[in-house]
Design an enzyme around this catalytic site. Structure first.
Site, PDB file in Angstrom:
ATOM      1  N   TRP A  99       0.837  -1.385  -0.101  1.00  0.00           N
ATOM      2  CA  TRP A  99       0.153  -0.068   0.008  1.00  0.00           C
ATOM      3  C   TRP A  99       0.708   1.319   0.055  1.00  0.00           C
ATOM      4  O   TRP A  99       0.638   2.077  -0.747  1.00  0.00           O
ATOM      5  CB  TRP A  99      -0.996   0.051   1.232  1.00  0.00           C
ATOM      6  CG  TRP A  99      -2.016  -1.216   1.171  1.00  0.00           C
ATOM      7  CD1 TRP A  99      -1.967  -2.193   2.003  1.00  0.00           C
ATOM      8  CD2 TRP A  99      -2.802  -1.627   0.075  1.00  0.00           C
ATOM      9  NE1 TRP A  99      -2.868  -3.084   1.797  1.00  0.00           N
ATOM     10  CE2 TRP A  99      -3.610  -2.823   0.404  1.00  0.00           C
ATOM     11  CE3 TRP A  99      -3.084  -0.863  -1.104  1.00  0.00           C
ATOM     12  CZ2 TRP A  99      -4.512  -3.248  -0.269  1.00  0.00           C
ATOM     13  CZ3 TRP A  99      -4.208  -1.485  -2.005  1.00  0.00           C
ATOM     14  CH2 TRP A  99      -4.800  -2.787  -1.444  1.00  0.00           C
ATOM     15  N   ASP A 166      -1.664   6.985   6.121  1.00  0.00           N
ATOM     16  CA  ASP A 166      -2.769   5.777   5.629  1.00  0.00           C
ATOM     17  C   ASP A 166      -3.130   4.940   6.819  1.00  0.00           C
ATOM     18  O   ASP A 166      -2.095   3.984   7.173  1.00  0.00           O
ATOM     19  CB  ASP A 166      -2.362   5.023   4.500  1.00  0.00           C
ATOM     20  CG  ASP A 166      -3.286   3.895   3.933  1.00  0.00           C
ATOM     21  OD1 ASP A 166      -4.079   3.609   4.873  1.00  0.00           O
ATOM     22  OD2 ASP A 166      -2.986   3.143   3.337  1.00  0.00           O
ATOM     23  N   LYS A 190     -11.918  -2.151   7.493  1.00  0.00           N
ATOM     24  CA  LYS A 190     -11.098  -2.990   8.392  1.00  0.00           C
ATOM     25  C   LYS A 190     -11.650  -2.709   9.874  1.00  0.00           C
ATOM     26  O   LYS A 190     -11.919  -3.699  10.592  1.00  0.00           O
ATOM     27  CB  LYS A 190      -9.592  -2.485   8.224  1.00  0.00           C
ATOM     28  CG  LYS A 190      -8.790  -3.525   7.201  1.00  0.00           C
ATOM     29  CD  LYS A 190      -8.757  -2.586   5.923  1.00  0.00           C
ATOM     30  CE  LYS A 190      -8.094  -3.372   4.881  1.00  0.00           C
ATOM     31  NZ  LYS A 190      -7.606  -2.415   3.602  1.00  0.00           N
TER      32      LYS A 190
HETATM   33  C1  PLP Z   1      -7.115  -2.057   2.583  1.00  0.00           C
HETATM   34  C2  PLP Z   1      -5.991  -0.978   2.565  1.00  0.00           C
HETATM   35  C3  PLP Z   1      -5.936  -0.018   1.480  1.00  0.00           C
HETATM   36  C4  PLP Z   1      -6.813  -0.278   0.244  1.00  0.00           C
HETATM   37  O1  PLP Z   1      -7.957   0.158   0.489  1.00  0.00           O
HETATM   38  P1  PLP Z   1      -9.181   0.250  -0.622  1.00  0.00           P
HETATM   39  O2  PLP Z   1     -10.049   0.867   0.214  1.00  0.00           O
HETATM   40  O3  PLP Z   1      -9.395  -1.081  -1.238  1.00  0.00           O
HETATM   41  O4  PLP Z   1      -8.581   1.177  -1.553  1.00  0.00           O
HETATM   42  C5  PLP Z   1      -4.805   0.770   1.672  1.00  0.00           C
HETATM   43  N1  PLP Z   1      -4.113   1.037   2.701  1.00  0.00           N
HETATM   44  C6  PLP Z   1      -4.340  -0.009   3.607  1.00  0.00           C
HETATM   45  C7  PLP Z   1      -3.167   0.377   5.032  1.00  0.00           C
HETATM   46  C8  PLP Z   1      -5.039  -0.962   3.570  1.00  0.00           C
HETATM   47  O5  PLP Z   1      -4.950  -1.767   4.659  1.00  0.00           O
END
Ligand code: PLP
Length: 356
Positions: A99, A166, A190
């Protein structure tokens, strides 16, 4: 059979969230209508998004001067929106996983990106230490929890520039020092709600400093001005997010969530460390994620990995197969997962080891 849901995302939600969402799908706020079929501009939905926004501010202790936004496009959309709105010439990023590297790739479309460090050479099994922010960086971007590799930066780093993070897979698991940040974002699927909405928290006075034109939908100011209602927001995921936030507040907020998360992770890591059959994949125990626990079978037992997944399935344990880029197993211990499920997994590990 009771299921124990260890999926990495979309992932387990609290029973409270699921039940209340199911009820609102049948009858939303006594309107006699489903939450699926009401106007996002109805007073009933306005009350939902207002309360959800207020609870995010309360639970995460967000000070004045920040805006809370509910956007579509997933966390991945933020990989481009962040540099679109904040990157003029140069930014620093740390590469700690898939990511993080996706975020770096997008930022490079907008300016110079200095990658301060990367653990890619070791398949992201550790968090690089001793790196420096490049001179002239406008911000530093990092991924607090590397969902795929099971590493985590749990302490807000100390750097000389404003930070952007993020926090998709570990938001609501620790306090945040807001004085260090200009933006934090998290896909909901999540620790918050079903997929479809992304929580974005931006510092208002950090906006408006880039020279480029920004398309309306990608400009945070559009969504701040319209209270996330410039266009139709993801109504159902926002409704579910409100339920999760109410549940978090009832539990006792961040302190209690963090206490539970630390306890669950410690129990599972202990079981892995004590086992003769399993071993963790993260090299430095300090870097271990409390959200996603990655482990494999030791080389001499490797061929039993498939059997263990099936052994677990027979006990209602689902979603522990590791990501294809790591292999082995990944147990995601998000906020909604009860300690009881962790105990069932540990029991399964012990019984499987005993059997062989
Ligand atoms: C799951 C995840 C993403 C991607 O998220 P989307 O909503 O599918 O774009 C990005 N960063 C992290 C740390 C993630 O766990």
């Amino acid at each position: 059979m009771k299921k124990h849901n260890f999926y990495a995302g979309p992932s387990i939600l609290s029973e409270y969230t699921i039940k209340n969402t199911a009820e609102a799908i049948l009858n939303f706020a006594d309107t006699g209508l489903s939450v699926l079929e009401v106007s996002h501009r109805s007073k009933e939905f306005q009350a939902v998004i207002d309360e959800a926004t207020a609870l995010v501010k309360e639970i995460l202790e967000i000070p004045e001067g920040f805006s809370v936004l509910w956007l579509g496009g997933g966390a991945s959309m933020q990989f481009c929106m962040i540099p679109f709105n904040f990157l003029n010439k140069k930014a620093s990023y740390i590469d700690t996983g898939t990511w993080a590297s996706n975020a770096i790739k997008e930022a490079r479309l907008f300016g110079e990106v200095d990658v301060v460090a990367s653990s890619k050479d070791a398949n992201y099994t550790y968090i690089p230490k001793d790196w420096k922010i490049a001179e002239g960086s406008e911000y530093f971007h990092y991924t607090s929890n590397n969902t795929i590799y099971g590493t985590e930066i749990r302490k807000d780093p100390d750097v000389s520039v404003p930070m952007i993070c993020d926090m998709s897979s570990d938001i609501f698991s620790r306090p945040i020092d807001w004085s260090k940040y200009i933006a934090v974002y998290a896909g909901a699927q999540k620790n918050l709600a079903p997929a479809g909405v992304t929580l974005v928290i931006v510092r208002d006075d950090a906006l408006g400093h880039v020279e480029r034109a920004i398309p309306t939908m990608l400009d945070y100011r559009t969504h701040i001005k319209k209270g996330s209602m410039f266009n139709t927001p993801p109504v159902l995921p926002i409704y579910s997010a409100l339920q999760t936030l109410r549940y978090y507040k009832q539990l006792g907020g961040l302190k209690e969530l963090e206490r539970r998360d630390l306890e669950k992770a410690a129990a599972l890591y202990n079981a892995i460390d004590e086992s003769k059959m399993f071993e963790g994949t993260v090299t430095d125990p300090n870097d271990r994620s409390i959200m996603n626990v990655c482990f494999v079978m030791k080389p001499e037992y490797k061929e039993l990995e498939k059997d263990f997944v099936e052994f677990c399935a027979n006990r209602g344990i689902v979603g522990i197969k590791g990501h294809r880029s790591v292999g082995g197993f990944r147990a995601s211990l998000y906020n909604a997962l009860p300690m009881e499920s962790v105990k069932v997994l540990i029991e399964a590990m012990k019984d499987f080891e005993y059997k062989h």
